[in-house]
Design a protein around this motif. Structure first.
Motif, short mmCIF file in Angstrom:
data_model
loop_
_atom_site.label_atom_id
_atom_site.label_comp_id
_atom_site.label_asym_id
_atom_site.label_seq_id
_atom_site.Cartn_x
_atom_site.Cartn_y
_atom_site.Cartn_z
N LEU A 154 41.49 49.87 33.56
CA LEU A 154 42.94 49.92 33.74
C LEU A 154 43.47 48.50 33.97
CD1 LEU A 154 45.58 51.60 34.40
CD2 LEU A 154 44.81 51.53 36.79
N ASP A 155 44.45 48.10 33.16
CA ASP A 155 45.08 46.78 33.28
C ASP A 155 46.51 47.01 33.77
OD1 ASP A 155 46.97 44.74 32.16
OD2 ASP A 155 45.14 43.83 31.38
N PRO A 181 51.88 38.92 38.41
CA PRO A 181 50.54 39.22 38.93
C PRO A 181 49.88 40.29 38.06
CG PRO A 181 52.21 40.23 40.31
CD PRO A 181 52.93 39.39 39.31
N HIS A 182 48.55 40.28 38.05
CA HIS A 182 47.80 41.05 37.05
C HIS A 182 46.45 41.44 37.62
CE1 HIS A 182 45.20 40.46 33.19
NE2 HIS A 182 45.33 41.73 33.49
N GLY A 183 46.11 42.70 37.49
CA GLY A 183 44.80 43.17 37.95
C GLY A 183 44.10 43.99 36.89
N ARG A 184 42.75 43.92 36.92
CA ARG A 184 41.92 44.78 36.06
C ARG A 184 41.07 45.64 36.98
NH1 ARG A 184 39.45 41.17 31.08
NH2 ARG A 184 41.38 40.14 30.49
N PHE A 185 41.03 46.94 36.68
CA PHE A 185 40.36 47.91 37.55
C PHE A 185 39.46 48.81 36.71
CE2 PHE A 185 44.40 46.55 39.09
CZ PHE A 185 44.17 46.25 40.43
N ARG A 186 38.38 49.32 37.34
CA ARG A 186 37.44 50.21 36.64
C ARG A 186 37.39 51.54 37.36
NH1 ARG A 186 32.89 48.21 37.99
NH2 ARG A 186 32.23 50.07 39.11
N LEU A 187 37.49 52.63 36.60
CA LEU A 187 37.41 53.97 37.18
C LEU A 187 36.23 54.69 36.53
CD1 LEU A 187 40.76 53.33 36.59
CD2 LEU A 187 40.84 55.24 38.20
N ASP A 188 35.29 55.15 37.36
CA ASP A 188 34.08 55.83 36.87
C ASP A 188 34.18 57.32 37.13
OD1 ASP A 188 32.53 53.52 36.01
OD2 ASP A 188 32.45 52.99 38.14
N ALA A 210 39.87 53.16 42.11
CA ALA A 210 40.04 52.14 41.08
C ALA A 210 39.42 50.85 41.62
CB ALA A 210 41.52 51.94 40.77
N ALA A 211 38.23 50.52 41.09
CA ALA A 211 37.49 49.35 41.59
C ALA A 211 38.07 48.08 40.95
CB ALA A 211 36.02 49.48 41.25
N GLU A 212 38.47 47.15 41.80
CA GLU A 212 39.09 45.92 41.28
C GLU A 212 38.03 45.02 40.65
OE1 GLU A 212 42.19 44.04 43.70
OE2 GLU A 212 41.08 42.16 43.43
N GLU A 213 38.20 44.69 39.38
CA GLU A 213 37.26 43.77 38.71
C GLU A 213 37.80 42.36 38.70
OE1 GLU A 213 35.91 45.29 34.91
OE2 GLU A 213 34.32 46.29 36.04
N SER A 214 39.12 42.21 38.64
CA SER A 214 39.70 40.87 38.77
C SER A 214 41.14 40.99 39.24
CB SER A 214 39.63 40.11 37.44
OG SER A 214 40.59 40.59 36.53
N TRP A 215 41.59 39.95 39.91
CA TRP A 215 42.96 39.90 40.39
C TRP A 215 43.53 38.51 40.15
CZ3 TRP A 215 46.88 42.83 41.38
CH2 TRP A 215 48.01 42.27 41.99
N THR A 216 44.69 38.45 39.53
CA THR A 216 45.35 37.18 39.29
C THR A 216 46.71 37.22 39.98
OG1 THR A 216 44.32 37.16 37.11
CG2 THR A 216 46.06 35.56 37.49
#
Ligand code: ZN
Length: 405
Positions: free
Chosen positions: A287-288, A216-223, A312-318
């Motif tokens: 963040l990956d 499983p794999h997620g991409r997250f954005r931190l501002d 950490a805002a989730e941008e995509s989740w696999t």
């Protein structure tokens, strides 16, 4: 069916048409971002190669290309192929090896006199890498309903161009995007061949392997917010410098990944105004995170967000993918027969369109071809011609078996 011999395969003519497209003269890497002229040139190359083989090419609603050997409406189709887009300065094999090998496998089977009982489709999935719009596997996610069309259309590239606008400029109607259950229902099996993205096959001395599953794999954005100011006149005590929590975040990601036996990467940051003599006014880090299961990945992200002090805002989740056991067994059998070597089963931390289709309930599997450098997403990625031929032979044998009835 007579097993396909490795020596039957010549890939050079296929590679020659593709090698120069989107290649940076500075780095030797490829820049084939979705819906850019380089991507469109790759698609044109594919259309020409398919046409030369009398394969009927269609573009589906989501911009994926399908070249059919046999009747597209026949049902139970055996789908192979991969993607042609790249990461920034990517290698030449990640994606294209699967497409080149699929076309070569069709050639090999035809020379052997095989007539498949089920249709075979060679596919090019759109925007697999997500390098331009930030979401990976856009074409297969839209096809399977794992990405909302409205969200896809609104994705923007670093220049602020939306995916909808980029598609429109490339001649594709973005209003057509969306799930395509009828097309999915015609898929009987999926086999994606891909260059290995690590060194496991080199360590095992095997030219070809079979994927067992995808982490499983997620991409997250931190501002991080701050206040832009002069680097020479602003006292340290008066600064609100967002680069500091960003730096903490990068180190926290590494520590959390180590603690949880996972992988975490900050590979992209955006700092404004991005000037040497200015305290930044804001900073963003992407963040990956990947790991054996969702619980581990979520734990890493929680730890990193706590250290960062921002969400950490989730941008995509696999989600985790376990490939179809019966396809995997048939791939191992076909690979062993075609190459004369054992084809080990390997898990992988990298996402793929085959994984998206597996998550949508399509029986899917993957073949990996040895990469002696173990390097991926960089020009040093490599596959020896003999291993590429072994991959084609394994794929051809697998397609012959899966399409036989
Ligand atoms: Zn790939």
């Amino acid at each position: 069916v007579t097993p396909v011999q490795v020596t039957d395969v010549d890939l050079a003519p296929l590679w020659s048409g593709l090698a120069g497209i989107g290649r940076s003269p500075d780095t030797g890497g490829y820049r084939r971002f979705a819906w850019t002229p380089a991507d469109l040139d790759c698609r044109e190359w594919f259309r020409a190669e398919a046409a030369a083989r009398q394969l009927a090419v269609e573009t589906d609603r989501n911009g994926n290309l399908w070249a059919w050997w046999g009747d597209p409406q026949g049902g139970g189709a055996v789908v192979t192929g991969s993607h042609l887009d790249s990461v920034p300065d990517g290698g030449g094999y990640d994606g294209p090896l699967g497409v080149v090998s699929a076309l070569a496998a069709v050639d090999v089977l035809r020379r052997r006199g095989v007539t498949p009982a089920r249709p075979v489709a060679v596919t090019v999935f759109a925007d697999e890498e997500g390098a331009r719009f930030g979401v990976a596997c856009v074409g297969s996610r839209l096809l399977t309903g794992q990405l909302e069309p409205d969200r896809a259309r609104a994705l923007t590239d670093p220049d602020g161009v939306t995916l909808a606008e980029a598609m429109r400029r490339a001649g594709h109607d973005p209003q057509a995007l969306g799930p395509d259950p009828e097309r999915l229902s015609r898929i009987g099996a999926v086999v994606e061949l891909h260059i290995e993205q690590g060194r496991a096959l080199a360590d095992l001395d095997a030219p070809v392997g079979v994927a067992s599953g995808i982490w499983p794999h997620g991409r997250f954005r931190l501002d991080f917010a701050g206040t832009a100011n002069h680097a020479g006149t602003t006292r340290l005590a008066d600064r609100e410098d967002p680069m500091l929590p960003l730096a903490v975040t990068v180190l926290a990601a590494r520590a959390a990944a180590k603690r949880h036996e996972a992988l975490a990467t900050v590979g992209r940051v955006d700092v404004r105004p991005n000037a040497t003599n200015a305290v930044p006014g804001r900073a963003t880090a992407w963040l990956d995170v990947r790991g054996h299961n969702e619980r581990i990945v979520r734990a890493v992200v929680r730890d990193v967000a706590a250290a960062a002090g921002v969400p950490a805002a989730e941008e995509s989740w696999t989600p985790e993918v376990n490939f179809d056991g019966s396809i995997g067994g048939r791939l191992r059998g076909a690979a062993a027969e075609a190459t004369g070597a054992d084809a080990p089963a390997l898990p992988t931390g990298a996402g793929h369109d085959a994984g998206i289709l597996a998550a949508a309930g399509r029986p899917a599997g993957m073949l990996f071809v040895r990469n002696p450098t173990g390097v991926s997403h960089a020009p040093a990625e490599h596959a020896e011609p003999a291993d590429c031929r072994a991959g084609v032979a394994a794929l051809a044998e697998a397609l012959a078996r899966l399409a036989s009835g």
